[in-house]
Design a protein around this motif. Structure first.
Motif, mmCIF file in Angstrom:
data_model
loop_
_atom_site.group_PDB
_atom_site.id
_atom_site.type_symbol
_atom_site.label_atom_id
_atom_site.label_comp_id
_atom_site.label_asym_id
_atom_site.label_seq_id
_atom_site.Cartn_x
_atom_site.Cartn_y
_atom_site.Cartn_z
ATOM 1 N N LEU A 94 7.623 45.096 -7.475
ATOM 2 C CA LEU A 94 7.856 47.303 -7.727
ATOM 3 C C LEU A 94 7.165 47.392 -7.269
ATOM 4 C CD1 LEU A 94 8.583 48.288 -10.113
ATOM 5 C CD2 LEU A 94 7.024 47.395 -11.049
ATOM 6 N N ALA A 95 6.126 47.643 -6.700
ATOM 7 C CA ALA A 95 4.921 48.647 -6.107
ATOM 8 C C ALA A 95 5.352 48.749 -4.721
ATOM 9 C CB ALA A 95 3.848 48.116 -5.935
ATOM 10 N N VAL A 96 6.223 47.878 -4.339
ATOM 11 C CA VAL A 96 7.165 47.874 -2.767
ATOM 12 C C VAL A 96 8.348 48.630 -3.291
ATOM 13 C CG1 VAL A 96 8.405 46.492 -1.054
ATOM 14 C CG2 VAL A 96 6.551 46.138 -1.573
ATOM 15 N N LEU A 97 8.795 48.280 -3.873
ATOM 16 C CA LEU A 97 10.431 49.335 -4.643
ATOM 17 C C LEU A 97 9.817 50.667 -4.913
ATOM 18 C CD1 LEU A 97 11.728 46.872 -7.189
ATOM 19 C CD2 LEU A 97 12.824 47.204 -4.126
ATOM 20 N N VAL A 98 9.097 51.306 -5.536
ATOM 21 C CA VAL A 98 9.043 52.493 -6.457
ATOM 22 C C VAL A 98 8.454 53.588 -4.987
ATOM 23 C CG1 VAL A 98 6.370 54.151 -6.946
ATOM 24 C CG2 VAL A 98 7.891 51.785 -8.262
ATOM 25 N N ALA A 99 7.753 52.401 -3.889
ATOM 26 C CA ALA A 99 6.889 53.631 -2.683
ATOM 27 C C ALA A 99 8.420 53.158 -2.253
ATOM 28 C CB ALA A 99 6.153 52.840 -1.938
ATOM 29 N N GLY A 100 9.053 52.214 -1.337
ATOM 30 C CA GLY A 100 10.327 52.349 -0.731
ATOM 31 C C GLY A 100 10.999 53.168 -1.154
ATOM 32 N N TYR A 101 11.595 53.476 -2.471
ATOM 33 C CA TYR A 101 12.896 54.523 -3.162
ATOM 34 C C TYR A 101 12.180 56.038 -3.275
ATOM 35 C CZ TYR A 101 15.807 50.554 -3.806
ATOM 36 O OH TYR A 101 16.986 49.503 -3.907
ATOM 37 N N ALA A 102 10.839 55.580 -3.033
ATOM 38 C CA ALA A 102 10.002 57.122 -3.135
ATOM 39 C C ALA A 102 10.197 57.453 -1.770
ATOM 40 C CB ALA A 102 8.719 57.265 -4.239
ATOM 41 N N ALA A 103 9.635 57.227 -0.842
ATOM 42 C CA ALA A 103 9.284 57.609 0.579
ATOM 43 C C ALA A 103 11.149 57.795 1.108
ATOM 44 C CB ALA A 103 9.366 56.127 1.287
ATOM 45 N N THR A 104 12.472 56.819 0.498
ATOM 46 C CA THR A 104 13.621 57.111 0.609
ATOM 47 C C THR A 104 13.956 58.374 0.408
ATOM 48 O OG1 THR A 104 13.878 54.437 0.857
ATOM 49 C CG2 THR A 104 16.198 55.837 1.102
ATOM 50 N N GLY A 105 13.832 58.705 -0.726
ATOM 51 C CA GLY A 105 14.174 59.909 -1.752
ATOM 52 C C GLY A 105 13.921 61.009 -0.658
ATOM 53 N N PHE A 106 12.961 60.938 -0.273
ATOM 54 C CA PHE A 106 11.969 62.134 0.830
ATOM 55 C C PHE A 106 12.828 62.461 1.845
ATOM 56 C CE2 PHE A 106 9.278 63.064 4.143
ATOM 57 C CZ PHE A 106 9.186 64.692 4.124
ATOM 58 N N VAL A 107 13.210 60.841 2.268
ATOM 59 C CA VAL A 107 13.270 61.294 3.972
ATOM 60 C C VAL A 107 14.845 61.660 3.665
ATOM 61 C CG1 VAL A 107 14.316 59.271 5.873
ATOM 62 C CG2 VAL A 107 11.820 59.550 4.691
ATOM 63 N N GLU A 108 15.639 60.841 2.780
ATOM 64 C CA GLU A 108 17.139 61.372 3.094
ATOM 65 C C GLU A 108 17.959 62.143 2.332
ATOM 66 O OE1 GLU A 108 18.607 56.528 3.404
ATOM 67 O OE2 GLU A 108 19.300 57.896 1.168
ATOM 68 N N GLU A 109 16.787 62.842 1.703
ATOM 69 C CA GLU A 109 17.734 64.304 1.014
ATOM 70 C C GLU A 109 17.348 65.486 2.477
ATOM 71 O OE1 GLU A 109 18.847 65.133 -1.400
ATOM 72 O OE2 GLU A 109 19.202 63.052 -1.242
ATOM 73 N N ALA A 110 15.760 64.984 2.500
ATOM 74 C CA ALA A 110 15.156 66.197 3.684
ATOM 75 C C ALA A 110 15.677 66.062 4.815
ATOM 76 C CB ALA A 110 13.159 65.802 4.363
ATOM 77 N N LEU A 111 16.008 64.974 5.343
ATOM 78 C CA LEU A 111 17.042 64.926 6.262
ATOM 79 C C LEU A 111 18.829 65.227 6.186
ATOM 80 C CD1 LEU A 111 16.430 64.246 9.744
ATOM 81 C CD2 LEU A 111 17.406 62.319 9.312
ATOM 82 N N PHE A 112 19.156 64.832 5.004
ATOM 83 C CA PHE A 112 20.624 65.322 5.452
ATOM 84 C C PHE A 112 21.256 65.973 4.295
ATOM 85 C CE2 PHE A 112 20.012 60.589 6.306
ATOM 86 C CZ PHE A 112 20.728 60.769 8.233
ATOM 87 N N ARG A 113 20.127 66.920 3.325
ATOM 88 C CA ARG A 113 20.679 68.037 2.549
ATOM 89 C C ARG A 113 19.470 69.058 3.142
ATOM 90 N NH1 ARG A 113 23.430 63.220 1.328
ATOM 91 N NH2 ARG A 113 21.111 62.352 0.281
#
Length: 237
Positions: A94-113
């Motif tokens: 769960l900790a890995v999922l939360v950290a990973g998806y938080a980082a993913t949301g940051f990366v993908e929105e910052a880059l692609f939006r």
């Protein structure tokens, strides 16, 4: 001078290259690492690189959230998987999922939006939305390197294109990135911990992406593009 499309494609290819090389490097250096741990390591590297880019541009600066009511649909779709309950994994995963998806949301929105649409802004609204969404879809193809089945990966690419159109339209209409990062994070996380049966899980996921595509096309009838100093990728002074 590099054209906007070339620069945007270059950013998209850089994301794919880092993901691909990162997946191969993690597999070689940490062969016993789980797929989720490998994903987390790679996305944290991407997050560091994107953070550096944001620090040297004006993309992170917005005039504030305009028309917050427009976020009702992505907010609803984010929590919809939880109607069937929650099925939490172990604390470590769960900790890995939360950290990973938080980082993913940051990366993908910052880059692609953020960064890529900012580069593409001189080409017009529709080229910016469509090309940034295509690059967003292509960025998910390296997921096969983390053990994801090719058929699932291709289906994911189609879904992320639809998702990208919806979120790109919301970026143009609301002018802000941070709410989209949060909603993106919650969408990914709740789809991973839902207790829905398989058929309902896929229905919610595919239906959500389709709804975002239709909603995005509706919003793009009258996009409110941020001012040049906010939307473009120009050095901070």
């Amino acid at each position: 001078m590099t054209s906007p499309r070339t620069a945007a494609i270059g950013l998209g290819l850089a994301d794919i290259a880092v993901t691909t090389l990162g997946a191969l490097a993690v597999a070689a250096l940490f062969p016993s690492a789980s797929a989720w741990t490998a994903r987390l390591i790679v996305v944290l590297v991407l997050a560091a690189g994107v953070a550096v880019l944001l620090a040297t541009t004006r993309v992170w600066r917005t005039t504030g959230l305009r028309e917050p009511r427009l976020l009702w649909l992505p907010a609803l779709l984010a929590v919809l998987p939880l109607v069937g309950g929650v099925r939490l994994p172990g604390a470590g995963l769960l900790a890995v999922l939360v950290a990973g998806y938080a980082a993913t949301g940051f990366v993908e929105e910052a880059l692609f939006r953020g960064l890529i649409p900012g580069v593409l802004r001189p080409t017009g609204v529709w080229p910016s939305v469509l090309l940034s969404s295509l690059l967003f879809a292509a960025a998910h193809l390296p997921n096969m390197l983390f053990g994801q089945a090719p058929a699932i990966t291709l289906a994911q690419a189609v879904g992320t294109f639809c998702f990208g159109v919806g979120y790109a339209a919301l970026r143009l209409r609301t002018g802000a990135l941070w709410p989209l990062m949060l909603l993106h994070f919650l969408t990914d996380l709740f789809l991973r911990v839902d207790a829905l049966p398989a058929w309902a899980h896929w229905t919610v996921m595919v239906g959500g992406d389709t709804a975002l595509l239709v909603y995005g096309l509706y919003l793009l009838r009258n996009p409110l593009v941020p001012p040049p100093a906010e939307a473009g990728v120009s050095p901070r002074r």
